[in-house]
Design a protein around this motif. Structure first.
Motif, PDB file in Angstrom:
ATOM      1  N   GLU A  57     -21.908  12.283 -30.062  1.00  0.00           N
ATOM      2  CA  GLU A  57     -21.206  12.176 -28.779  1.00  0.00           C
ATOM      3  C   GLU A  57     -21.834  13.084 -27.727  1.00  0.00           C
ATOM      4  N   HIS A  60     -25.232  11.312 -26.688  1.00  0.00           N
ATOM      5  CA  HIS A  60     -25.142   9.986 -26.076  1.00  0.00           C
ATOM      6  C   HIS A  60     -23.981   9.839 -25.109  1.00  0.00           C
ATOM      7  N   GLY A  61     -23.207  10.873 -24.915  1.00  0.00           N
ATOM      8  CA  GLY A  61     -22.074  10.793 -23.989  1.00  0.00           C
ATOM      9  C   GLY A  61     -20.924  10.028 -24.621  1.00  0.00           C
ATOM     10  N   GLY A  62     -19.951   9.722 -23.839  1.00  0.00           N
ATOM     11  CA  GLY A  62     -18.792   8.984 -24.335  1.00  0.00           C
ATOM     12  C   GLY A  62     -17.611   9.904 -24.561  1.00  0.00           C
ATOM     13  N   ALA A  63     -16.564   9.319 -25.105  1.00  0.00           N
ATOM     14  CA  ALA A  63     -15.331  10.075 -25.344  1.00  0.00           C
ATOM     15  C   ALA A  63     -15.546  11.091 -26.463  1.00  0.00           C
ATOM     16  N   GLU A  65     -14.088  12.650 -29.404  1.00  0.00           N
ATOM     17  CA  GLU A  65     -13.013  12.527 -30.392  1.00  0.00           C
ATOM     18  C   GLU A  65     -13.245  13.414 -31.602  1.00  0.00           C
TER      19      GLU A  65
END
Length: 92
Positions: A57, A60-63, A65
């Motif tokens: 995460e 690569h970015g994104g939420a 969690e």
């Protein structure tokens, strides 16, 4: 009446009781031991998976969690440790 009750309590207090494990308890304790090992392995795998997911995460970015996964594995580890101590206290 009070004297009879006091004499009964005194007699019961003097009786020596030797604890005996119930029949089949060895199999139950073996099953609990296996469950404990499974829970510990699942916790380690959860922490490793959460760390890998956190790195993925982050790159690569994104939420985000993964902190929830790691926190869940750590909280589960605390519960497993507490239950292990309780089982050791009960079985001794």
């Amino acid at each position: 009446m009070l004297t009879v009750a006091l004499s009964a309590v005194t007699h019961l207090a003097e009786v020596s009781v030797t604890p005996v494990a119930p029949p089949g308890s060895e199999r139950f304790l073996r099953l609990v031991g296996w469950a404990s090992w499974f829970a510990m392995i699942a916790g380690v795998v959860g922490i490793i998976y959460g760390g890998g997911k956190f790195a993925w995460e982050r790159m690569h970015g994104g939420a985000i969690e993964s902190p929830k996964i790691i926190a869940g594995a750590l909280i589960g580890g605390v519960f497993v440790t507490i239950s292990g101590m309780l089982m050791n206290g009960v079985s001794s």
